[in-house]
Design a protein around this motif. Structure first.
Motif, PDB file in Angstrom:
ATOM      1  N   GLY A  29       3.629 -12.345  -6.561  1.00 46.42           N
ATOM      2  CA  GLY A  29       3.881 -12.575  -7.977  1.00 46.42           C
ATOM      3  C   GLY A  29       4.582 -11.427  -8.676  1.00 46.42           C
ATOM      4  O   GLY A  29       5.080 -11.574  -9.786  1.00 46.42           O
ATOM      5  N   LYS A  30       4.622 -10.213  -8.045  1.00 49.29           N
ATOM      6  CA  LYS A  30       5.330  -9.075  -8.643  1.00 49.29           C
ATOM      7  C   LYS A  30       6.711  -8.963  -8.000  1.00 49.29           C
ATOM      8  O   LYS A  30       6.912  -9.454  -6.885  1.00 49.29           O
ATOM      9  CB  LYS A  30       4.566  -7.770  -8.361  1.00 49.29           C
ATOM     10  N   PRO A  31       7.663  -8.291  -8.665  1.00 50.11           N
ATOM     11  CA  PRO A  31       8.927  -8.019  -7.982  1.00 50.11           C
ATOM     12  C   PRO A  31       8.649  -7.282  -6.669  1.00 50.11           C
ATOM     13  O   PRO A  31       7.726  -6.473  -6.611  1.00 50.11           O
ATOM     14  CB  PRO A  31       9.693  -7.116  -8.958  1.00 50.11           C
ATOM     15  N   TYR A  32       9.405  -7.581  -5.642  1.00 45.82           N
ATOM     16  CA  TYR A  32       9.234  -6.944  -4.326  1.00 45.82           C
ATOM     17  C   TYR A  32       7.827  -7.182  -3.745  1.00 45.82           C
ATOM     18  O   TYR A  32       7.246  -6.311  -3.099  1.00 45.82           O
ATOM     19  CB  TYR A  32       9.541  -5.436  -4.387  1.00 45.82           C
ATOM     20  N   ALA A  33       7.291  -8.359  -3.966  1.00 40.37           N
ATOM     21  CA  ALA A  33       5.978  -8.703  -3.392  1.00 40.37           C
ATOM     22  C   ALA A  33       6.031  -8.520  -1.874  1.00 40.37           C
ATOM     23  O   ALA A  33       7.026  -8.852  -1.228  1.00 40.37           O
ATOM     24  CB  ALA A  33       5.633 -10.147  -3.736  1.00 40.37           C
ATOM     25  N   GLY A  34       4.949  -7.964  -1.301  1.00 37.61           N
ATOM     26  CA  GLY A  34       4.875  -7.784   0.147  1.00 37.61           C
ATOM     27  C   GLY A  34       5.484  -6.465   0.622  1.00 37.61           C
ATOM     28  O   GLY A  34       5.207  -6.030   1.739  1.00 37.61           O
ATOM     29  N   TRP A  35       6.295  -5.831  -0.207  1.00 37.81           N
ATOM     30  CA  TRP A  35       6.837  -4.527   0.186  1.00 37.81           C
ATOM     31  C   TRP A  35       5.735  -3.481   0.054  1.00 37.81           C
ATOM     32  O   TRP A  35       4.802  -3.634  -0.746  1.00 37.81           O
ATOM     33  CB  TRP A  35       8.027  -4.150  -0.706  1.00 37.81           C
ATOM     34  N   TRP A  36       5.853  -2.381   0.809  1.00 41.58           N
ATOM     35  CA  TRP A  36       4.821  -1.340   0.796  1.00 41.58           C
ATOM     36  C   TRP A  36       5.179  -0.259  -0.218  1.00 41.58           C
ATOM     37  O   TRP A  36       6.357   0.080  -0.391  1.00 41.58           O
ATOM     38  CB  TRP A  36       4.636  -0.757   2.203  1.00 41.58           C
ATOM     39  N   GLU A  37       4.133   0.262  -0.864  1.00 51.62           N
ATOM     40  CA  GLU A  37       4.310   1.245  -1.938  1.00 51.62           C
ATOM     41  C   GLU A  37       3.099   2.175  -1.959  1.00 51.62           C
ATOM     42  O   GLU A  37       2.086   1.929  -1.306  1.00 51.62           O
ATOM     43  CB  GLU A  37       4.407   0.531  -3.286  1.00 51.62           C
TER      44      GLU A  37
END
Ligand code: 8DG
Ligand code: MG
Length: 313
Positions: A29-37
């Motif tokens: 649901g957020k921009p870049y969902a699934g990316w690591w941060e």
């Protein structure tokens, strides 16, 4: 004239005593969902970066920050926003991180990630995490080649992993010959050797990168491949290193030094004032320093210290 709206973000690099750090996956649901941060989020009105960090880590992980040091500052333009990211090293916290927002967590080792992809703004941060606290500069000029190579072998056995081969007195042929011998030793221990200037030798010697003296930094239009850092003395040179996207800067002189007698001396206060402006790479102190200065260096916001003579004793 239109001004770009900048979104300010605080992010925490939770670091274990063994050096592993925490990445989280961005929730659906957020921009870049699934990316690591690194866990964190946007500053709210009136918040400092540190206040936002503490609130976000409470909300996202359910932990209470006990010790956090400001580290790197990075700006990046995404399709959805231009962000200014304040990264902190979080070295002490209370509670176990729990995924309060459906994230996944992974404890990671610098230079050997097991998850991907990581948010693109974080590339310099992940490179910075691989850098050591002490960076050695060679001293063949004073020690002679045989004694220095012997000391290098000893230091590598005792854990040295990063060094800059700085021997401006040597012509190109002698420098390349010395680099070949040093690289053979460094390779055997899994270390990294950076050439001082001379980017044209990088490929031929298969060195790990280049350290640019300030005068070459100011002339450079792009960074060479591999690791690249530079020597700097002021905000203008730090800004040029940031424009080129370098991996680290070496700022001095912090104290009066034998190798640059009579040069300007910043002191730790002057050093700290420059580092506090916020840079996307770690900054080392240089000039009359030894490992005994590491605590002062960290308090002033340094990654650590560059050692010349002291590295080989
Ligand atoms: N938390 C975090 N954000 C990062 C990192 N790297 C990076 O480019 N960003 C960007 C992605 C987003 O554009 C922005 C952070 O926004 P966010 O969506 O996480 O903000 P938030 O936690 O406050 O979430 P929300 O309340 O707005 O849903 O910063 C990072 O390592 N951690
Ligand atoms: Mg967030």
């Amino acid at each position: 004239m239109s001004t770009i709206k900048i979104t300010h973000v605080a992010a925490g690099i939770l670091i274990q005593p063994d050096g592993r750090f925490l990445l989280g996956s961005r929730p659906a649901g957020k921009p870049y969902a699934g990316w690591w941060e690194f866990p964190g989020g946007k500053l709210e009105a009136g918040e400092t970066p540190l206040q936002a960090l503490c609130r976000e880590l409470q909300e996202e992980l359910g932990i209470e920050v006990r010790a956090a040091q400001p580290w790197l500052v990075q700006e990046f333009t995404y399709p959805h926003a231009t962000v200014r990211l304040y990264f902190f090293k979080v070295t002490d916290w209370q509670g176990e991180p729990h995924p309060h927002e459906g994230q996944q967590f992974a404890w990671q080792t610098a230079g050997a990630l097991s998850v991907e992809p990581v948010l693109p703004a974080n590339t310099p941060i992940l490179r910075g995490l691989q850098l050591p606290a002490t960076l050695a500069f060679s001293n063949v000029a004073e020690m002679g080649e045989a004694a220095w190579l012997e000391s290098l072998a000893t230091q590598l056995r005792e854990g040295m992993r990063w060094l800059v081969l700085r021997e401006p007195q040597l012509d190109e042929r002698d420098y390349a010959a010395l680099a070949g011998k040093a690289l053979a030793l460094v390779r055997a221990s899994g270390g990294n050797l950076l050439l001082h200037g001379r980017p044209e030798l990088l490929r031929e010697l298969e060195a790990d990168g280049v350290h640019l003296p300030a005068r070459e930094l100011l002339k450079a239009e792009a960074r060479p491949e591999g690791w690249c850092g530079a020597s700097v003395h002021n905000a203008a040179e730090l800004a040029q290193a940031a424009r080129l996207g370098l991996d680290y800067a070496v700022l001095g002189s912090v104290k009066p030094s034998l190798s640059h007698p009579g040069g300007p001396v910043l002191g730790w206060a002057g050093f700290q004032a420059l580092v506090e402006q916020g840079w996307p790479f770690p900054v080392y102190g240089v000039g009359g320093l030894t490992s005994a200065d590491l605590d002062d260096a960290r308090l002033a916001g340094a990654q650590g210290v560059v050692m010349l003579r002291a590295a080989w004793q």
